[in-house]
Design a protein around this motif. Structure first.
Motif, PDB file in Angstrom:
ATOM      1  N   HIS A   1      16.904  34.578  51.547  1.00  0.00           N
ATOM      2  CA  HIS A   1      17.142  34.749  52.980  1.00  0.00           C
ATOM      3  C   HIS A   1      17.140  36.224  53.358  1.00  0.00           C
ATOM      4  CE1 HIS A   1      18.767  33.590  56.927  1.00  0.00           C
ATOM      5  NE2 HIS A   1      19.590  34.615  56.820  1.00  0.00           N
ATOM      6  N   ALA A   2      17.742  37.055  52.523  1.00  0.00           N
ATOM      7  CA  ALA A   2      17.816  38.488  52.781  1.00  0.00           C
ATOM      8  C   ALA A   2      18.120  39.211  51.481  1.00  0.00           C
ATOM      9  CB  ALA A   2      18.884  38.812  53.824  1.00  0.00           C
TER      10      ALA A   2
ATOM     11  N   ASP B   1      18.094  46.870  57.147  1.00  0.00           N
ATOM     12  CA  ASP B   1      17.386  45.940  56.275  1.00  0.00           C
ATOM     13  C   ASP B   1      17.636  44.493  56.690  1.00  0.00           C
ATOM     14  OD1 ASP B   1      20.044  46.206  55.515  1.00  0.00           O
ATOM     15  OD2 ASP B   1      19.626  46.519  53.391  1.00  0.00           O
ATOM     16  N   ASP B   2      18.852  44.168  57.130  1.00  0.00           N
ATOM     17  CA  ASP B   2      19.127  42.815  57.620  1.00  0.00           C
ATOM     18  C   ASP B   2      18.257  42.500  58.834  1.00  0.00           C
ATOM     19  OD1 ASP B   2      21.137  42.368  55.703  1.00  0.00           O
ATOM     20  OD2 ASP B   2      22.649  43.322  56.968  1.00  0.00           O
TER      21      ASP B   2
ATOM     22  N   ALA C   1      15.352  39.564  59.141  1.00  0.00           N
ATOM     23  CA  ALA C   1      15.355  38.562  60.208  1.00  0.00           C
ATOM     24  C   ALA C   1      14.005  38.523  60.915  1.00  0.00           C
ATOM     25  CB  ALA C   1      16.474  38.859  61.207  1.00  0.00           C
ATOM     26  N   ARG C   2      13.425  39.694  61.153  1.00  0.00           N
ATOM     27  CA  ARG C   2      12.107  39.748  61.790  1.00  0.00           C
ATOM     28  C   ARG C   2      11.031  39.177  60.870  1.00  0.00           C
ATOM     29  NH1 ARG C   2      12.255  45.880  62.718  1.00  0.00           N
ATOM     30  NH2 ARG C   2      10.015  45.621  63.023  1.00  0.00           N
ATOM     31  N   ALA C   3      11.158  39.412  59.558  1.00  0.00           N
ATOM     32  CA  ALA C   3      10.207  38.830  58.606  1.00  0.00           C
ATOM     33  C   ALA C   3      10.243  37.305  58.686  1.00  0.00           C
ATOM     34  CB  ALA C   3      10.537  39.302  57.191  1.00  0.00           C
ATOM     35  N   ARG C   4      11.435  36.738  58.662  1.00  0.00           N
ATOM     36  CA  ARG C   4      11.564  35.281  58.744  1.00  0.00           C
ATOM     37  C   ARG C   4      11.009  34.757  60.061  1.00  0.00           C
ATOM     38  NH1 ARG C   4      16.798  36.740  57.019  1.00  0.00           N
ATOM     39  NH2 ARG C   4      17.638  36.139  59.066  1.00  0.00           N
ATOM     40  N   HIS C   5      11.281  35.468  61.153  1.00  0.00           N
ATOM     41  CA  HIS C   5      10.812  35.032  62.477  1.00  0.00           C
ATOM     42  C   HIS C   5       9.290  34.960  62.527  1.00  0.00           C
ATOM     43  CE1 HIS C   5      10.575  34.703  66.842  1.00  0.00           C
ATOM     44  NE2 HIS C   5       9.748  35.731  66.850  1.00  0.00           N
TER      45      HIS C   5
ATOM     46  N   ARG D   1      27.055  39.961  44.326  1.00  0.00           N
ATOM     47  CA  ARG D   1      28.015  39.285  45.197  1.00  0.00           C
ATOM     48  C   ARG D   1      27.480  38.999  46.587  1.00  0.00           C
ATOM     49  NH1 ARG D   1      34.049  41.592  46.881  1.00  0.00           N
ATOM     50  NH2 ARG D   1      34.607  39.829  48.260  1.00  0.00           N
ATOM     51  N   TYR D   2      26.820  39.995  47.191  1.00  0.00           N
ATOM     52  CA  TYR D   2      26.455  39.874  48.595  1.00  0.00           C
ATOM     53  C   TYR D   2      25.024  39.406  48.838  1.00  0.00           C
ATOM     54  CZ  TYR D   2      30.849  42.258  49.556  1.00  0.00           C
ATOM     55  OH  TYR D   2      32.182  42.589  49.624  1.00  0.00           O
ATOM     56  N   TYR D   3      24.178  39.400  47.797  1.00  0.00           N
ATOM     57  CA  TYR D   3      22.794  39.018  48.011  1.00  0.00           C
ATOM     58  C   TYR D   3      22.329  37.897  47.086  1.00  0.00           C
ATOM     59  CZ  TYR D   3      22.555  43.019  51.089  1.00  0.00           C
ATOM     60  OH  TYR D   3      22.790  43.886  52.127  1.00  0.00           O
ATOM     61  N   VAL D   4      22.449  38.091  45.782  1.00  0.00           N
ATOM     62  CA  VAL D   4      21.942  37.076  44.867  1.00  0.00           C
ATOM     63  C   VAL D   4      22.750  35.786  44.973  1.00  0.00           C
ATOM     64  CG1 VAL D   4      21.520  36.492  42.455  1.00  0.00           C
ATOM     65  CG2 VAL D   4      21.007  38.793  43.286  1.00  0.00           C
TER      66      VAL D   4
END
Length: 330
Positions: A165-166, A195-196, A200-204, A138-141
């Motif tokens: 995305h996460a 983890d969120d 976000a840091r990974a994407r940045h 529900r919250y990720y996939v």
């Protein structure tokens, strides 16, 4: 036994806290892994028999802590130890899980196939292994890995991995390059949203996050007690902690300016709390939200320092090898 304690290329880090009911099954499953690994357990001052259970697995390195450091800081200690031991990949795993034997094999293969990936996540199944974990779905996939969901529902060929995305940190494989360039979990977060923040840091910093469907594990969710079993005070503390982490995460995100992020996060939570009280008559949620805002306000200078640090590359929040035991945030 598949565990190699000499110079492993993969290390598994497990943070434990009163994990007696699940720890033996978790470690036994790791013994069956098709990929040799070094296993490190960081125990957050458990008061049950967790440490005695770990002692029954002589191949496992136990790093006992004198206090409960929380999820992120304890993982950082184990990750730093794994890197110091020469690991090229670090797999973090919740204590209430059972890993499929070939899980790490699939994760490592996809990491090698796409060097741009920094975080790789296996498919999270429910406790009985019959279907995908509902929370994970529900919250990720569903919101973040729709390409996989479409292929699975339509009967299309399933790819080796899907960018997302996460994804949640119940089970993650990190590459060494990612940890050296982005760092570990921010100690601002004791529990929730760490983890969120790292996603976000990974994407940045240009690292990909991927779901690897062929890699699987069962999540028993041992600590997820239903709200109905909690007293009002317990529920209030839990909600305050979660909402505080959500607000900090919204403020700290790399996008936007710090002041703007802080204003929107704090004002938004204040208004949501008012809505909970005056529209839904939910006083617990309202008080928890206002308490979270009051807790965050004096933390703003520290949040800003951490945000500025994380905007640059580096092995942030990972303690040096000679400070692994009893590590405290600098």
């Amino acid at each position: 036994m598949s565990v190699d304690t000499s110079k492993p290329s993969v290390a598994c880090v497990i943070v434990s806290f009163n994990g007696g009911p699940w720890m033996a099954d978790c470690l036994r499953a790791l013994r069956e892994s098709t990929v040799p690994m070094r296993v490190i357990v960081v125990d957050n001052a458990s008061s049950d028999d967790t440490r005695a259970i770990v002692a029954g697995f002589p191949e496992v390195t136990l790093l006992p802590q004198d206090e409960n450091l929380g999820f992120g800081r304890a993982n950082n200690i184990g990750i730093a130890r794994a890197l110091a031991d020469g690991a090229q990949q670090v797999f973090i795993l919740n204590q209430d899980t059972v890993l499929a034997p070939d899980c790490l094999e699939h994760l490592s293969r996809e990491a090698a196939a796409d060097p741009a990936l920094g975080i790789l996540c296996p498919l999270q199944l429910g406790g009985d292994g019959a279907a995908m974990d509902p929370t994970f779905l529900r919250y990720y996939v569903a919101p973040h890995a729709t390409a996989y969901l479409t292929d699975a529902v339509m009967g299309h060929a399933i790819a080796g991995h899907y960018r997302a995305h996460a994804l949640p940190a119940a089970a993650w494989l990190f590459t060494r390059e990612f940890l050296e360039q982005v760092g570990g979990f921010d100690p601002l977060f004791f529990l929730y949203c760490e983890d969120d923040d790292l996603c976000a840091r990974a994407r940045h910093h240009g690292f990909g996050i991927a779901l690897v469907p062929a890699a699987r594990f069962r999540h028993l969710r041992g600590f997820h007690a239903p709200a109905s079993s909690m007293s009002s005070s317990q529920l209030l503390r839990k909600r305050r902690s979660r909402l505080r982490s959500i607000v900090v995460n919204d403020i700290k995100r790399p996008e936007g300016r710090f002041g703007r992020n802080a204003w929107y996060a704090l004002a938004g939570q204040t208004l949501q709390s008012a809505q909970q009280l005056f529209v839904y008559f939910n006083w617990v949620e309202a008080v928890a939200g206002w308490a979270a805002v009051l807790r965050v306000l004096p933390e703003l200078p520290r949040i800003r320092r951490h945000r500025d640090a994380c905007l640059t590359r580096g092995a942030h929040w990972l303690p040096l090898p000679d400070r692994l035991q009893g590590h405290q945030e600098q």
